[in-house]
Design an enzyme around this catalytic site. Structure first.
Site, short mmCIF file in Angstrom:
data_model
loop_
_atom_site.label_atom_id
_atom_site.label_comp_id
_atom_site.label_asym_id
_atom_site.label_seq_id
_atom_site.Cartn_x
_atom_site.Cartn_y
_atom_site.Cartn_z
CE1 TYR A 66 1.02 -0.21 4.45
CE2 TYR A 66 0.07 1.85 4.42
CZ TYR A 66 0.81 0.96 5.11
OH TYR A 66 1.57 1.27 6.21
NE ARG A 71 6.84 4.25 0.16
CZ ARG A 71 6.60 4.98 1.58
NH1 ARG A 71 7.37 5.38 2.08
NH2 ARG A 71 5.39 5.93 1.60
CG HIS A 77 0.04 -21.06 2.50
ND1 HIS A 77 -1.09 -21.76 3.01
CD2 HIS A 77 0.50 -20.47 3.75
CE1 HIS A 77 -1.25 -21.60 4.16
NE2 HIS A 77 -0.44 -20.71 4.86
CE LYS A 128 3.29 3.37 3.31
NZ LYS A 128 3.36 3.24 4.75
CD GLU A 154 10.05 2.01 10.15
OE1 GLU A 154 10.01 2.82 9.77
OE2 GLU A 154 9.61 0.60 10.25
N1 PDD Z 1 2.96 5.20 7.73
N2 PDD Z 1 7.47 3.69 8.92
C1 PDD Z 1 6.26 3.24 9.15
C2 PDD Z 1 6.34 1.83 9.68
C3 PDD Z 1 5.19 3.66 8.56
O1 PDD Z 1 4.10 3.09 8.72
C4 PDD Z 1 5.32 5.20 8.04
C5 PDD Z 1 4.04 5.70 7.40
C6 PDD Z 1 6.56 5.72 7.75
C7 PDD Z 1 6.46 6.98 7.14
O2 PDD Z 1 6.45 6.80 5.87
P1 PDD Z 1 6.05 8.06 4.83
O3 PDD Z 1 6.96 9.32 5.19
O4 PDD Z 1 6.57 7.66 3.32
O5 PDD Z 1 4.50 8.16 5.11
C8 PDD Z 1 7.55 5.02 8.51
C9 PDD Z 1 1.68 5.28 6.90
C10 PDD Z 1 1.49 6.85 6.94
C11 PDD Z 1 0.57 4.69 7.20
O6 PDD Z 1 0.59 3.27 7.37
O7 PDD Z 1 -0.55 5.21 7.30
#
Ligand code: PDD
Length: 283
Positions: A32, A51, A102, A149, A181
């Site tokens: 996503y 990305r 799977h 992601k 993070e």
């Molecule tokens: N989350 N790390 C994680 C685990 C995240 O879920 C996110 C963002 C980020 C920051 O990434 P970016 O700057 O590209 O949004 C880092 C999004 C916003 C979400 O899951 O809703």
């Protein structure tokens, strides 16, 4: 009335449905993106789409057939949902199959789901102050491909669920004593005039907002370094921030309900960073 897009059509949000045989539902088999849109314009759109493509390639999900029209679908959705600032969610799963198995069928067509909702933000106001949040510290229990992601977010969800009982909104994750993070954002720490953030690796998401702030701050002559940060360094930090597309920059006020940051917000480097961001999006 709010709208969402599924595969080839727009639907009212409350009417959009999907089969439980979709691999996203059965296996969390999908990826996503979340893209903010200010005054009708998706912010850093190309970076988010690159990305998304990288995530798809890493998990060998084909590009959805609507790929070439993605931008115009998003523009139509933003127009239909009307709000001037919106947060766009794009999800691609490996698609629907007839039985639960799977190993995927390589010919399955991906499912494309897109929705947007109002982005309630005061960022455009000159009096804007970023939120101060109360966070926890936890061992990172997630998998070792956090660079993808993926929609499979159980480790993030479990951690935030546990912490929310103590009123904590984010977490500083560490793996082998090294900070990775947050559960929904990247992390920056400030030591004196030096800004530090963990380097990109398979243990963190290469955040679009993180990368944007690294460039913005270095162009404005701030001293910024990507390096591994030990969990023990937290005690020395003058400021800690989280960055993400939805919240842009949040400042840590307390860790585990212990106050760490009592400086007035105006004196912080985080404040300067957000001011630079505001100037950039207001032009
Ligand atoms: N989350 N790390 C994680 C685990 C995240 O879920 C996110 C963002 C980020 C920051 O990434 P970016 O700057 O590209 O949004 C880092 C999004 C916003 C979400 O899951 O809703």
């Amino acid at each position: 009335m709010s709208w969402a897009y599924l595969n080839n059509a727009f639907h009212r949000k409350e009417e959009v449905t999907i089969s439980p045989y979709d691999r996203g539902f059965l296996f969390g088999d999908g990826v996503y993106e979340v893209i903010p849109s200010y005054a009708g314009k998706p912010f850093l759109y190309e970076k988010h789409v690159s990305r998304l493509l990288r995530s798809l390639n890493e998990v060998s999900i084909n590009k959805p057939e609507q790929w070439e029209n993605l931008k115009s679908i998003i523009e139509d959705l933003l127009e239909k949902n009307k709000f001037s600032n919106q947060i766009i969610y794009i999800q691609v799963t490996r698609g629907q199959e007839s039985t639960r198995s799977h190993a995927p069928d390589k010919l399955t067509s991906p499912t494309l789901f897109i929705e947007s909702s109002e982005l309630t933000t005061d960022l455009l106001l000159t009096s804007y102050k970023p939120p101060y949040i109360n966070v926890g510290i936890e061992e990172d229990l997630r998998w070792t491909r956090c660079d993808i992601k993926a929609i499979t977010l159980l480790g993030n969800v479990m951690t935030l669920d546990n912490l929310s009982d103590s009123g904590l909104e984010e977490v500083i994750f560490y793996r082998d004593s090294t900070i990775t993070e947050g559960a929904k954002a990247n992390i920056f720490l400030v030591f004196g005039k030096k800004i530090v953030t963990p380097p990109v690796s398979n243990n963190i998401l290469s955040g679009i907002t993180r990368n944007y702030f690294i460039n913005l701050l270095s162009q404005n002559n701030f001293n910024i370094e990507e390096r591994e940060v030990s969990i023990n360094e937290i005690e020395e930090a003058d400021e800690i921030w989280f960055t993400s597309s939805g919240k842009v920059l949040q400042m840590v006020h307390k860790i585990n309900n212990k106050i760490i940051l009592e400086k007035g917000f105006k004196n912080t480097i985080g404040h300067k960073a957000i001011e630079l961001f505001r100037q950039d999006i207001l032009v």
